[in-house]
Design an enzyme around this catalytic site. Structure first.
Site, PDB file in Angstrom:
ATOM      1  N   HIS A   1       0.815  -1.214   0.000  1.00 49.74           N
ATOM      2  CA  HIS A   1       0.000   0.000   0.000  1.00 49.74           C
ATOM      3  C   HIS A   1       0.854   1.271   0.000  1.00 49.74           C
ATOM      4  CE1 HIS A   1      -3.915  -2.058   1.603  1.00 49.74           C
ATOM      5  NE2 HIS A   1      -3.583  -2.423   0.386  1.00 49.74           N
TER       6      HIS A   1
ATOM      7  N   GLU B   1       0.769   4.002   1.820  1.00 45.15           N
ATOM      8  CA  GLU B   1       1.238   4.480   3.124  1.00 45.15           C
ATOM      9  C   GLU B   1       2.445   3.669   3.575  1.00 45.15           C
ATOM     10  OE1 GLU B   1      -1.652   3.266   2.138  1.00 45.15           O
ATOM     11  OE2 GLU B   1      -3.212   3.651   3.608  1.00 45.15           O
TER      12      GLU B   1
ATOM     13  N   CYS C   1      -5.806   1.327   5.649  1.00 47.52           N
ATOM     14  CA  CYS C   1      -6.353   0.048   6.125  1.00 47.52           C
ATOM     15  C   CYS C   1      -5.736  -0.279   7.492  1.00 47.52           C
ATOM     16  CB  CYS C   1      -6.058  -1.059   5.117  1.00 47.52           C
ATOM     17  SG  CYS C   1      -4.328  -1.604   5.103  1.00 47.52           S
TER      18      CYS C   1
ATOM     19  N   CYS D   1      -1.826  -0.849   7.425  1.00 46.10           N
ATOM     20  CA  CYS D   1      -1.073   0.407   7.348  1.00 46.10           C
ATOM     21  C   CYS D   1      -1.193   1.184   8.654  1.00 46.10           C
ATOM     22  CB  CYS D   1      -1.545   1.236   6.161  1.00 46.10           C
ATOM     23  SG  CYS D   1      -1.055   0.517   4.583  1.00 46.10           S
TER      24      CYS D   1
HETATM   25 ZN   LIG Z   1      -3.023  -0.311   3.791  1.00 47.69          ZN
END
Ligand SMILES: [Zn+2]
Length: 159
Positions: free
Chosen positions: A77, A79, A103, A106
């Site tokens: 992801h 982040e 999410c 993260c």
């Molecule tokens: Zn994430």
């Protein structure tokens, strides 16, 4: 007289997150992130993508099917990439600008690195367990979370 229509810090950093998202190879979801310190210095950027060395053309980008045939097994992801791309001493007290609410996975990384504020644009998966878990952890850990307020000011960048 100084120029009046310059962009704000928030617009600047979210603009960089939005631009970073444009690097994503994902057909469905493009997410960008930008991490900034207390003095408005950019520390890192990232977008969602396959891990370094994993060929974008050989990896699956599907959302449906067996776990190993979907992107979910592999994609890193935005982040997390921004956090991992940072080579400096500390992200303590930093602010993360991200185009989509983080999410739960993260959120763990955000909290563990001492990031103290998350600014986001979209919260389109607000009802998903991953987002609910994320909000629970960010709240308990005292991470300030706020939605980016677009001012309707469009900027065209001719690339
Ligand atoms: Zn994430």
């Amino acid at each position: 007289m100084k120029r009046e229509d310059y962009i704000t810090w928030d617009q600047y950093f979210m603009g960089i997150a939005l631009l970073s998202a444009e690097r994503s190879k994902d057909n469905n979801t493009q997410v960008g992130a930008c991490i900034v310190d207390k003095n408005n210095k950019i520390l890192s950027v990232g977008y969602n993508g396959m891990p370094t060395g994993c060929n974008d053309d050989e990896m699956p980008w599907d959302r449906e099917g067996e776990f190993l045939d979907t992107k979910y097994a592999f994609v890193c992801h935005a982040e997390l990439n921004a956090i991992l791309n940072y080579n400096g001493p500390s992200l303590d007290g930093a602010t993360l600008y991200v185009t989509l609410f983080p999410c739960n996975e993260c959120a763990k990384a955000i909290i563990q690195k001492g990031i103290k504020e998350v600014v986001y644009v979209s919260d389109k998966y607000a009802d998903s367990p991953a987002t609910i878990a994320s909000k629970k952890m960010l709240d308990m850990a005292g991470v300030n979370v706020r939605r980016f307020e677009p001012k309707g000011q469009e900027l065209i960048i001719d690339l």
